[in-house]
Design a protein around this motif. Structure first.
Motif, PDB file in Angstrom:
ATOM      1  N   LEU A  73       0.829  -1.210   0.000  1.00  0.00           N
ATOM      2  CA  LEU A  73       0.000   0.000   0.000  1.00  0.00           C
ATOM      3  C   LEU A  73       0.863   1.260   0.000  1.00  0.00           C
ATOM      4  O   LEU A  73       0.576   2.222  -0.718  1.00  0.00           O
ATOM      5  N   THR A  74       1.932   1.249   0.794  1.00  0.00           N
ATOM      6  CA  THR A  74       2.818   2.409   0.852  1.00  0.00           C
ATOM      7  C   THR A  74       3.527   2.617  -0.481  1.00  0.00           C
ATOM      8  O   THR A  74       3.597   3.738  -1.008  1.00  0.00           O
ATOM      9  N   ALA A  75       4.051   1.535  -1.037  1.00  0.00           N
ATOM     10  CA  ALA A  75       4.752   1.627  -2.317  1.00  0.00           C
ATOM     11  C   ALA A  75       3.800   2.033  -3.437  1.00  0.00           C
ATOM     12  O   ALA A  75       4.156   2.820  -4.326  1.00  0.00           O
ATOM     13  N   ALA A  76       2.577   1.516  -3.398  1.00  0.00           N
ATOM     14  CA  ALA A  76       1.603   1.821  -4.448  1.00  0.00           C
ATOM     15  C   ALA A  76       1.195   3.287  -4.415  1.00  0.00           C
ATOM     16  O   ALA A  76       1.067   3.928  -5.466  1.00  0.00           O
ATOM     17  N   MET A  77       1.000   3.841  -3.222  1.00  0.00           N
ATOM     18  CA  MET A  77       0.631   5.252  -3.145  1.00  0.00           C
ATOM     19  C   MET A  77       1.727   6.127  -3.744  1.00  0.00           C
ATOM     20  O   MET A  77       1.450   7.078  -4.485  1.00  0.00           O
ATOM     21  N   THR A  78       2.977   5.797  -3.459  1.00  0.00           N
ATOM     22  CA  THR A  78       4.095   6.559  -4.015  1.00  0.00           C
ATOM     23  C   THR A  78       4.126   6.453  -5.537  1.00  0.00           C
ATOM     24  O   THR A  78       4.324   7.448  -6.242  1.00  0.00           O
ATOM     25  N   GLU A  79       3.909   5.248  -6.056  1.00  0.00           N
ATOM     26  CA  GLU A  79       3.940   5.030  -7.507  1.00  0.00           C
ATOM     27  C   GLU A  79       2.772   5.728  -8.203  1.00  0.00           C
ATOM     28  O   GLU A  79       2.950   6.383  -9.234  1.00  0.00           O
ATOM     29  N   PHE A  80       1.569   5.604  -7.652  1.00  0.00           N
ATOM     30  CA  PHE A  80       0.404   6.262  -8.250  1.00  0.00           C
ATOM     31  C   PHE A  80       0.532   7.785  -8.169  1.00  0.00           C
ATOM     32  O   PHE A  80       0.130   8.498  -9.090  1.00  0.00           O
ATOM     33  N   ALA A  81       1.068   8.288  -7.061  1.00  0.00           N
ATOM     34  CA  ALA A  81       1.228   9.735  -6.901  1.00  0.00           C
ATOM     35  C   ALA A  81       2.213  10.293  -7.919  1.00  0.00           C
ATOM     36  O   ALA A  81       2.022  11.388  -8.453  1.00  0.00           O
ATOM     37  N   ALA A  82       3.262   9.541  -8.197  1.00  0.00           N
ATOM     38  CA  ALA A  82       4.295  10.017  -9.119  1.00  0.00           C
ATOM     39  C   ALA A  82       3.873   9.904 -10.578  1.00  0.00           C
ATOM     40  O   ALA A  82       4.230  10.756 -11.400  1.00  0.00           O
ATOM     41  N   ASN A  83       3.091   8.868 -10.913  1.00  0.00           N
ATOM     42  CA  ASN A  83       2.849   8.558 -12.328  1.00  0.00           C
ATOM     43  C   ASN A  83       1.382   8.498 -12.737  1.00  0.00           C
ATOM     44  O   ASN A  83       1.087   8.290 -13.915  1.00  0.00           O
ATOM     45  N   GLY A  84       0.460   8.668 -11.789  1.00  0.00           N
ATOM     46  CA  GLY A  84      -0.945   8.524 -12.126  1.00  0.00           C
ATOM     47  C   GLY A  84      -1.316   7.059 -12.294  1.00  0.00           C
ATOM     48  O   GLY A  84      -0.451   6.174 -12.274  1.00  0.00           O
ATOM     49  N   PHE A  85      -2.611   6.802 -12.473  1.00  0.00           N
ATOM     50  CA  PHE A  85      -3.060   5.411 -12.580  1.00  0.00           C
ATOM     51  C   PHE A  85      -2.475   4.730 -13.810  1.00  0.00           C
ATOM     52  O   PHE A  85      -1.944   3.620 -13.727  1.00  0.00           O
TER      53      PHE A  85
END
Length: 233
Positions: A33-45
């Motif tokens: 969940l932590t890694a996914a939030m960072t990835e989605f925040a940086a690159n969008g869905f």
């Protein structure tokens, strides 16, 4: 670190993208969940990659899919988790004891403090808004039956959240949007202010505390302009 003789204070404002530490002591699900939030925040869905999330969380893709089944489910879970916490705290302030003015100040604090701690959530909101908001709508639709506080579902937010305000439903809606908007823009506007006005906002903590005071003053001034509202508080 110095900038023009001044101490630069690093912050979590939206204009910056500091590395987010992933807790290696948490469970696999928490790390995902932590890694996914960072990835989605940086690159969008659309730009986010499941392999990048798995690598950052130090799990394989099979485990990632075991927990969340799909990229969309993972995205929805992050939205639900982030906003359930914020909305629950806001409702607790709205419906708690104390004068109306005190509760409104707590609401401003709740929004600012949550946005301050979760800059990636703001970035996700911005990405999703640009992309049309379809996934947000679906995630919030799935939250429709959730009790944010015991016995209080999301469908009751507008009614209970402003029951002390002497306003019709649309006035209540615009009041809530204004409070949320003033808090949210505090984290989006600094790079624009620096670029357009040439101001130095490197001391972001101080800027947010100033914004906190100004927002409360504006909101309470509006409330105090409605005598019948204060009589109910």
């Amino acid at each position: 670190m110095k900038k023009d003789g001044k101490k630069t204070i690093h912050s979590n404002r939206v204009s910056e993208n500091p590395p987010v530490p992933i807790s290696m002591t948490g469970s696999a699900e928490e790390r995902i969940l932590t890694a996914a939030m960072t990835e989605f925040a940086a690159n969008g869905f659309h730009g986010a990659r499941m392999q990048a999330i798995a690598d950052t969380a130090q799990v394989n893709k099979a485990m990632l899919h075991y927990y969340f089944r799909s990229k969309e489910n993972l995205y929805h879970q992050i939205i639900r988790t982030g906003f359930q916490r914020i909305i629950g705290q806001v409702l607790e302030a709205w419906t708690g004891p104390g004068a109306l003015e005190t509760r409104i100040e707590k609401i401003v604090d709740t929004y600012l403090d949550n946005y301050r701690r979760n800059p990636d959530l703001i970035k996700m909101v911005l990405h999703e808004t640009i992309e049309g908001g379809t996934r947000f709508k679906q995630a919030f639709k799935e939250m429709g039956g959730v009790d944010f506080l015991p016995g209080i579902a999301s469908s009751q937010i507008l009614t209970l959240g402003a029951q002390d305000l002497d306003m019709n439903p649309m006035e209540k809606l615009h009041f809530i949007i204004s409070v949320v908007g003033m808090c949210l823009i505090s984290f989006i506007s600094p790079p624009l202010i620096e670029a357009l006005l040439g101001l130095d906002l490197t001391d972001f903590d101080r800027f947010i505390e100033q914004r906190r005071s100004v927002i409360k003053t504006i909101v309470l001034a509006y409330i105090k302009s409605r005598p019948s509202t204060l009589q109910k508080g």
